[in-house]
Design a protein around this motif. Structure first.
Motif, PDB file in Angstrom:
ATOM      1  N   CYS A   1       8.337  -7.488   3.762  1.00 11.53           N
ATOM      2  CA  CYS A   1       9.784  -7.329   3.986  1.00 11.53           C
ATOM      3  C   CYS A   1      10.067  -6.636   5.315  1.00 11.53           C
ATOM      4  CB  CYS A   1      10.432  -6.511   2.874  1.00 11.53           C
ATOM      5  SG  CYS A   1      10.633  -7.400   1.332  1.00 11.53           S
TER       6      CYS A   1
ATOM      7  N   TYR B   1       2.084  -7.842  -0.482  1.00  8.32           N
ATOM      8  CA  TYR B   1       3.187  -6.880  -0.281  1.00  8.32           C
ATOM      9  C   TYR B   1       2.814  -6.050   0.950  1.00  8.32           C
ATOM     10  CZ  TYR B   1       6.856  -3.619  -2.086  1.00  8.32           C
ATOM     11  OH  TYR B   1       7.963  -2.841  -2.265  1.00  8.32           O
TER      12      TYR B   1
ATOM     13  N   CYS C   1      10.385  -7.950  -4.124  1.00  2.00           N
ATOM     14  CA  CYS C   1      11.193  -8.085  -2.901  1.00  2.00           C
ATOM     15  C   CYS C   1      10.551  -9.006  -1.863  1.00  2.00           C
ATOM     16  CB  CYS C   1      11.459  -6.714  -2.304  1.00  2.00           C
ATOM     17  SG  CYS C   1       9.973  -5.732  -1.958  1.00  2.00           S
ATOM     18  N   CYS C   2       9.253  -8.826  -1.623  1.00  2.00           N
ATOM     19  CA  CYS C   2       8.604  -9.575  -0.538  1.00  2.00           C
ATOM     20  C   CYS C   2       8.551 -11.069  -0.829  1.00  2.00           C
ATOM     21  CB  CYS C   2       7.185  -9.052  -0.323  1.00  2.00           C
ATOM     22  SG  CYS C   2       7.119  -7.345   0.227  1.00  2.00           S
TER      23      CYS C   2
ATOM     24  N   GLU D   1       4.591  -3.745   5.199  1.00  2.00           N
ATOM     25  CA  GLU D   1       5.166  -4.577   4.135  1.00  2.00           C
ATOM     26  C   GLU D   1       5.733  -5.883   4.683  1.00  2.00           C
ATOM     27  OE1 GLU D   1       8.015  -2.443   1.725  1.00  2.00           O
ATOM     28  OE2 GLU D   1       8.825  -4.298   0.889  1.00  2.00           O
TER      29      GLU D   1
HETATM   30 ZN   LIG Z   1       9.100  -6.192   0.121  1.00  2.00          ZN
END
Ligand SMILES: [Zn+2]
Length: 791
Positions: free
Chosen positions: A328, A374, A394-395, A326
């Motif tokens: 993130c 992602y 989120c990413c 991912e």
């Molecule tokens: Zn993420």
């Protein structure tokens, strides 16, 4: 209180206390103006940040705050209780970007968002729109009262953590305390509510530990640091490995569970170890780091191999096509490795940081700045594509805040030691004990390995330059033996001072140059940058008999658009093949391109022999793939015939038109792509599935390109039990088309119905133009099909 008061308190507190022995040189003191990073940071500031702000508005994140603050009627909320953090992260990114370049319009918009956030905060400091809105049907994750499901999925403390990061960034960038005051009110609430004898819970998704450390640094309030430490120490041993709560943090020695949660926790442990001097955390994160780099790190720097729990896999489990990696987690990996360097002063951490930065992190955003990955797979057969938005974003918001901070990783200092960690054309102003120093760095990195550093101290003085000699320039892609270069090129790294060669010694991966520096002294570093072939440890089964191209810090891949017939999975290249490098300014915003001669391979009808055809092969940097639509792609290239996936000869199925009760037509091609899986749970190759349906009757049908006489059907089920939602069906039947009717094929015995194999039936030959399979999904699960073969 004035901003200066805060800063005075903070520096006083830190002077009495502890912090990292090595301090980063803040990105605000490093002006990067090179051809590689500057355009990327500009795209982030001019495209990605405004785009993400707009998407936050369109996708209900701003409305969440408006509703919580009572300025908008209704109780409709976006999808996830952590959606508040997208606003916080993009405020953090915008703050950083504004620190680099003023932007009054953006500044005003951020101010208006902060007003909206402030109104959504409850009187006592609680800030969590999903509860404050009081929806008639509350989200199942939030629990009936505050913090009740914090250890599970409510993400209340996760939201606080990102709020603290945004607030400290916004304050440092603008000097305004508007968001910081909101954050202080929220942090004070946490201090009142959590702690020994109060609520003793650990955060379900870590980040609040990092956030509280930053709040401590900015405000000097010791209680924030104490609470951060409490949140680490209360963790385990009764929770799940999924969020690293199955053991006390000091008893953890290997990387397990959700990779983003893990990377944020290890980063927080490093921060709190540095700020409190608690060495127990260090033993744990040192061991975990060694575990990751020797067993769980992709060559691209990605971590978190499996989508199953977005988690670290087993040792050496590094699948390529189904790699999760991912974005993130890559960002978290950079945060963590930077902290490890600040603790230990060893370049091996920057080797991992640099590898991640230039490969598995940068791949997360398109060149245009408005399409995102992602997961970041290392192989593809058209099934991966960048998206304009994700419901879980989120990413995207993480990328907006990460990119402006890149210049902050170039230099670091410790008294009179000045570390040069990354190479990018830049001007830096650095305060050493000996005085101020300006460093002008000039380079064509990452394409060329020559780096010029002009050192201008305010006054002639003695200090030590520590120039990182990357592991890749010393035959060591990363610490340990997970990866190695195939050939020792033995090309020396050279250093010159004012044009004269310098013999140097290295300490912890740095060339150490101690001398009296005067105005315009010049260091020239020459890093040899041949194209290398990387081999993975033999325990990584997915990379066996394959190599990856690396040149300097850049990992390359083969992508369809650059290669014959847009195919790359059928390519093999000899390990000793000579490779040419050329810079192509008009391709993918300017990249190095590798060319070599290899072979494409294919099968012919009714023959087992492999047809090899020599052809020219082109490789591009991995980070730049998937900017020309879905494609075939591979990082790891077979060098033996046994590892290659030859282009199969056409089959009845591959020439057929698929129809099905399944609505998602993008999955149709999977069952006739002629890639047979290793077992039923193999997610490397595409499959079609009916999840989340269950207990229904479904069908799939082939309409042939012409009439054939057929006598066999073989189906390979997708079954990802016990964790996933697909199982083999309860039963199935095969029909052929006779006139306008569907007639079941005639065969003896039952239909074989097992996982991990091709379930083949042989039937009385029929002449037909179509076949249909009808299957009954199990009572509690869906079913999936990897491949359906007709002969
Ligand atoms: Zn993420």
């Amino acid at each position: 209180m004035a901003a200066t008061f805060f800063m005075a308190v903070a520096s006083q507190a830190l002077a009495q206390n502890k912090d990292y022995p090595i301090q980063p040189v803040a990105f605000t003191n490093v002006n990067v103006h090179d051809n590689f990073w500057e355009p990327k940071m500009e795209v982030n500031a001019n495209v990605t940040i405004p785009y993400t702000l707009q998407q936050c508005k369109i996708n209900g994140r701003v409305d969440n705050f408006l509703r919580a603050g009572g300025s908008l009627a209704g109780d409709k909320l976006s999808d996830f209780p952590f959606d508040d953090t997208d606003i916080y992260k993009v405020i953090e990114g915008a703050s950083y970007a504004m620190q680099v370049k003023k932007n009054p319009k953006l500044d005003n918009y951020i101010d208006s968002l902060i007003t909206i956030i402030g109104k959504a905060q409850e009187k006592d400091g609680y800030l969590y729109t999903f509860r404050t809105v009081k929806a008639a049907k509350p989200h199942p994750w939030i629990g009936s009262k505050r913090w009740e499901k914090e250890e599970d999925l409510s993400h209340e403390l996760y939201n606080s953590g990102h709020l603290f990061e945004a607030a400290t960034a916004h304050y440092q960038a603008t000097g305004k305390k508007t968001l910081l005051n909101i954050a202080i009110k929220n942090a004070d609430l946490l201090v009142r509510v959590f702690g020994p004898g109060k609520i003793e819970e650990y955060p379900g998704h870590q980040i609040v530990e990092i956030g509280l450390s930053k709040m401590y640094r900015v405000t000097g309030n010791q209680k924030y640091l104490d609470l951060a430490k409490f949140f680490l120490d209360i963790r385990g041993p009764k929770g799940d490995a999924y969020n690293q709560a199955d053991k006390r943090v000091v008893d953890q020695h290997v990387a397990v569970g959700h990779a983003v949660r893990a990377a944020y926790m290890y980063t927080g442990m490093a921060d709190i170890a540095a700020l409190t001097g608690d060495v127990k955390y260090l033993t744990a994160i040192d061991d975990i780091w060694a575990d990751v780099v020797t067993k769980k790190l992709y060559i691209t720097g990605g971590i978190g191999a499996t989508g199953n729990g977005e988690a670290f896999g087993e040792d050496f489990q590094l699948p390529n096509m189904s790699a999760y990696a991912e974005t993130c987690a890559a960002i978290g990996n950079v945060y963590w490795n930077n902290r490890m360097f600040l603790l230990h002063g060893d370049a091996k951490y920057i080797d991992v940081l640099e590898r991640t930065l230039y490969n598995g992190l940068l791949s997360g955003v398109s060149l245009s700045g408005d399409k995102f990955f992602y997961p970041n797979p290392l192989s593809s057969v058209f099934q991966h594509q960048r998206s304009a938005w994700f419901s879980c974003a989120c990413c995207i918001s993480n990328m907006t805040r990460f990119l402006p901070s890149v210049p902050g990783y170039v230099y670091a200092k410790n008294n009179n030691d000045l570390y040069v960690n990354l190479f990018m054309t830049s001007t830096a102003h650095i305060q050493l004990k000996a005085g101020k120093v300006t460093v002008e760095q000039t380079t064509d990195y990452p394409w060329k390995g020559k780096v010029d550093l002009t050192i201008t101290p305010a006054k002639t003085s003695n200090f030590t330059m520590r120039v990182r000699i990357p592991g890749w320039a010393q035959q060591q892609p990363v610490s340990g033996n997970l990866y190695a270069f195939d050939n020792n090129t033995n090309l020396p790294v050279t250093l010159m001072i004012n044009g004269k060669p310098l013999s140097f010694t290295t300490e912890k991966g740095y060339a150490v140059i101690n001398r009296t520096w005067k105005k315009d002294d010049k260091i020239t570093l020459m890093l040899p940058m041949p194209v290398q072939k990387v081999l993975a440890n033999n325990n990584v089964k997915d990379d066996r008999d394959r190599f990856a191209f690396e040149k300097g810090p850049i990992i390359f891949c083969l992508e369809g658009p650059d290669n014959k017939d847009s195919l790359v999975q059928n390519i093999m290249i000899d390990k000793n093949a000579a490779v040419k490098t050329s810079y192509n300014a008009s391709l993918l915003n300017g990249v190095d391109v590798l060319t070599t001669t290899g072979f494409s391979t294919k099968r012919q009808l009714n023959s087992d022999s492999l047809i090899k055809t020599q052809q020219e092969i082109t490789a591009i940097p991995y980070y730049a793939w998937a900017n020309r639509g879905p494609s075939e792609m591979t990082v790891w290239i077979p060098y033996t015939a046994s590892a290659v996936k030859p282009k199969p000869s056409p089959s009845i199925a591959s020439l057929s038109k698929v129809s099905s009760s399944l609505k998602n037509t993008r999955m149709y091609n999977a069952i006739k792509d002629q890639y047979e899986p290793q077992d039923s749970k193999d997610t490397n190759y595409p499959y079609m599935h009916w999840w989340p349906k269950k207990n229904t009757s479904e069908f799939v049908q082939y309409d042939f390109d012409k009439e054939y006489t057929i006598s066999s059907s073989g189906v390979y089920w997708f079954d990802d039990g016990p964790w996933g939602g697909c199982r083999i069906p309860d039963n199935y039947k095969v029909y052929y088309k006779k006139g306008a009717d569907w007639v079941e094929v005639k065969h003896t015995g039952a239909y074989p119905n097992d996982k991990d194999k091709l379930n083949t039936i042989t039937f009385e030959p029929v002449k037909t133009t179509a076949v249909k399979m009808v299957l009954q999904l199990p009572a509690d699960n869906a079913t999936g099909i990897h491949e359906w073969i007709i002969k």
